[in-house]
Write an enzyme that holds these catalytic residues in place. Structure first.
Site, PDB file in Angstrom:
ATOM      1  N   LYS A 174      -5.200 -18.205  -1.052  1.00 42.34           N
ATOM      2  CA  LYS A 174      -6.627 -18.497  -1.204  1.00 42.34           C
ATOM      3  C   LYS A 174      -6.857 -19.865  -1.829  1.00 42.34           C
ATOM      4  CE  LYS A 174      -8.673 -13.892  -1.623  1.00 42.34           C
ATOM      5  NZ  LYS A 174      -9.561 -13.041  -2.448  1.00 42.34           N
TER       6      LYS A 174
ATOM      7  N   LYS B 241      -3.104 -10.007   9.894  1.00 44.52           N
ATOM      8  CA  LYS B 241      -3.866  -8.813   9.524  1.00 44.52           C
ATOM      9  C   LYS B 241      -5.345  -9.040   9.812  1.00 44.52           C
ATOM     10  CE  LYS B 241      -4.963  -9.975   4.749  1.00 44.52           C
ATOM     11  NZ  LYS B 241      -5.050  -9.620   3.350  1.00 44.52           N
TER      12      LYS B 241
ATOM     13  N   LYS C  51     -11.561 -10.631   6.655  1.00 47.01           N
ATOM     14  CA  LYS C  51     -12.888 -11.241   6.810  1.00 47.01           C
ATOM     15  C   LYS C  51     -12.782 -12.753   6.944  1.00 47.01           C
ATOM     16  CE  LYS C  51     -13.351  -9.799   2.057  1.00 47.01           C
ATOM     17  NZ  LYS C  51     -13.302  -8.428   1.602  1.00 47.01           N
TER      18      LYS C  51
HETATM   19  P1  TYM Z   1     -10.255  -5.773  -0.511  1.00 48.49           P
HETATM   20  O1  TYM Z   1     -11.690  -5.625  -0.926  1.00 48.49           O
HETATM   21  O2  TYM Z   1      -9.816  -7.036   0.101  1.00 48.49           O
HETATM   22  O3  TYM Z   1      -9.876  -4.618   0.489  1.00 48.49           O
HETATM   23  C1  TYM Z   1     -10.126  -3.235   0.235  1.00 48.49           C
HETATM   24  C2  TYM Z   1      -8.955  -2.399   0.740  1.00 48.49           C
HETATM   25  O4  TYM Z   1      -8.756  -2.611   2.136  1.00 48.49           O
HETATM   26  C3  TYM Z   1      -7.385  -2.842   2.391  1.00 48.49           C
HETATM   27  N1  TYM Z   1      -7.242  -3.712   3.582  1.00 48.49           N
HETATM   28  C4  TYM Z   1      -6.488  -3.412   4.655  1.00 48.49           C
HETATM   29  N2  TYM Z   1      -5.710  -2.355   4.954  1.00 48.49           N
HETATM   30  C5  TYM Z   1      -5.088  -2.352   6.146  1.00 48.49           C
HETATM   31  N3  TYM Z   1      -5.188  -3.353   7.052  1.00 48.49           N
HETATM   32  C6  TYM Z   1      -5.952  -4.438   6.811  1.00 48.49           C
HETATM   33  N4  TYM Z   1      -6.049  -5.411   7.714  1.00 48.49           N
HETATM   34  C7  TYM Z   1      -6.637  -4.505   5.556  1.00 48.49           C
HETATM   35  N5  TYM Z   1      -7.465  -5.415   4.994  1.00 48.49           N
HETATM   36  C8  TYM Z   1      -7.828  -4.917   3.793  1.00 48.49           C
HETATM   37  C9  TYM Z   1      -6.880  -3.523   1.136  1.00 48.49           C
HETATM   38  O5  TYM Z   1      -5.482  -3.431   1.008  1.00 48.49           O
HETATM   39  C10 TYM Z   1      -7.625  -2.773   0.061  1.00 48.49           C
HETATM   40  O6  TYM Z   1      -6.937  -1.585  -0.298  1.00 48.49           O
HETATM   41  N6  TYM Z   1      -7.783  -6.679  -4.770  1.00 48.49           N
HETATM   42  C11 TYM Z   1      -8.438  -5.628  -3.978  1.00 48.49           C
HETATM   43  C12 TYM Z   1      -9.597  -4.967  -4.718  1.00 48.49           C
HETATM   44  C13 TYM Z   1      -9.247  -4.335  -6.026  1.00 48.49           C
HETATM   45  C14 TYM Z   1      -8.463  -3.187  -6.245  1.00 48.49           C
HETATM   46  C15 TYM Z   1      -8.481  -2.971  -7.666  1.00 48.49           C
HETATM   47  C16 TYM Z   1      -7.744  -2.339  -5.417  1.00 48.49           C
HETATM   48  C17 TYM Z   1      -9.701  -4.765  -7.256  1.00 48.49           C
HETATM   49  N7  TYM Z   1      -9.229  -3.922  -8.223  1.00 48.49           N
HETATM   50  C18 TYM Z   1      -7.787  -1.890  -8.237  1.00 48.49           C
HETATM   51  C19 TYM Z   1      -7.051  -1.272  -5.996  1.00 48.49           C
HETATM   52  C20 TYM Z   1      -7.065  -1.067  -7.393  1.00 48.49           C
HETATM   53  C21 TYM Z   1      -8.990  -6.269  -2.730  1.00 48.49           C
HETATM   54  O7  TYM Z   1      -9.214  -7.449  -2.662  1.00 48.49           O
HETATM   55  O8  TYM Z   1      -9.307  -5.397  -1.763  1.00 48.49           O
END
Ligand code: TYM
Length: 332
Positions: free
Chosen positions: A112, A195, A198
């Site tokens: 990022k 993957k 967004k």
């Molecule tokens: P975020 O908001 O980017 O995504 C939410 C969840 O979606 C999953 N994900 C995917 N799984 C499969 N294939 C894909 N292409 C794909 N894109 C996204 C992500 O793995 C995620 O589980 N850092 C985290 C948010 C967070 C969090 C936490 C998660 C903050 N605190 C504590 C777990 C525990 C994030 O950016 O997710």
């Protein structure tokens, strides 16, 4: 019941299929036999610039989507991260036991910050994974259901919990990631080597839960597939078709084997058309439910308020224990 926490960022108007299939779908299933905490992580969202009005709107939209997808607020705590100040408070403590080099090795930060230019990336973005560790450790969490892209952040979380416990005595539970292999990495429909995300190159590669069903159907129909014409599940050599089979199986509830048998002798076009129809059938009622939740923001805010109360009860106890361990003088 084992404890579960997971979070999602309110950084788009809609979740995408990767979010749903890699994470939220499992959240819904796992709330049955876990004590679950689901968090809309607005503190994480502001690690990159956000428009205030848009952030507020997207936070409600994220909550509405989680409810529409089946998160049950009478069973699980559904809350907004900034409503529970202990997240930022524990993050500070954890920042102080995280190595600078250790944080520098986080690949999501590297990706990022490269995109933004190193000088423009915020210190918040740098310390993002430490805040994530705080989210998890505050709830003495046993399992964290996430997609594959979160694995490194979970490793850091485990390291920080272990380090704190070694330095100050047993205080924090060491959590395990829950990454379901089949759907851990949903791929971009236009570039099945990347993957679904967004920040995708082309909007045609990304299917959003809330997008107009016919538009989404068109994206499935024009998905990039592989050479050859046979429908087989072979993620290594045929990532495009295999991704479509994975998505179909997860949405229709059929097994990949069953689908491969059913499409024997048929072409890629048939699979795409069928998947488009499956998606429309899945998404239409959910979109309707999301609209209903958004039509009643007072009710939505009430649910989030109750979730925050449940979350704080646990989070404040953990933070108090941490503060005591590190030698902070209790206020009188
Ligand atoms: P975020 O908001 O980017 O995504 C939410 C969840 O979606 C999953 N994900 C995917 N799984 C499969 N294939 C894909 N292409 C794909 N894109 C996204 C992500 O793995 C995620 O589980 N850092 C985290 C948010 C967070 C969090 C936490 C998660 C903050 N605190 C504590 C777990 C525990 C994030 O950016 O997710």
């Amino acid at each position: 019941r084992p404890r579960l926490l997971s979070g999602i960022q309110p950084t788009a108007d809609s979740f995408h299929l990767g979010n749903y299939l890699g994470a939220v779908r499992h959240w819904v299933a796992m709330q049955e036999d876990h004590e679950a905490f689901y968090c809309v992580v607005d503190l994480h969202a502001i690690t990159v610039a956000q428009d205030p009005a848009v952030l507020r709107e997207r936070t409600r939209r994220a909550a509405a989507q989680l409810l529409a997808l089946g998160i049950d607020p009478s069973r699980s705590a559904l809350f907004v991260q900034s409503h529970v100040p202990e997240h930022a408070q524990l993050a500070w403590v954890l920042n102080c036991i995280t190595g600078f080099g250790e944080a520098s090795r986080m690949t999501q930060f590297k990706d990022k910050s490269l995109k933004q230019g190193a000088d423009r990336a915020s210190v918040g973005l740098f310390t993002y994974p430490v805040l994530q560790a705080a989210d998890i450790l505050l709830y003495q969490t046993d399992v964290v259901p996430v997609g594959e892209d979160q694995r490194q952040h979970l490793e850091l979380t485990r390291d920080l919990a272990g380090r704190f416990n070694t330095s100050f005595g047993p205080t924090l539970r060491v959590p395990a990631p829950h990454i379901v292999k089949d759907t851990a990495k949903i791929l971009d429909l236009q570039d099945p080597t990347a993957k679904m995300s967004k920040s995708a190159q082309s909007p045609a590669g990304l299917v959003e839960l809330m997008e107009e069903p016919n538009r989404a159907a068109k994206k499935f129909r024009s998905a990039v597939t592989d050479t050859g014409r046979e429908i087989v599940f072979d993620p290594e050599h045929k990532p495009g078709v295999s991704n479509l089979l994975t998505i179909h199986a997860a949405l229709s509830g059929r097994s990949v084997d069953d689908l491969v048998a059913a499409f024997d002798g048929k072409g890629y076009g048939d699979l795409k058309k069928d998947l488009a129809a499956v998606f429309v059938e899945f998404a239409s009622p959910i979109q309707e439910r999301v609209r209903q939740y958004l039509d009643d923001p007072a009710q939505l805010d009430k649910i989030l308020g109750e979730g925050a109360v449940k979350a704080r009860a646990v989070a404040s106890a953990t933070l108090a224990a941490v503060y005591d361990r590190i030698g902070f003088l209790p206020p009188r």
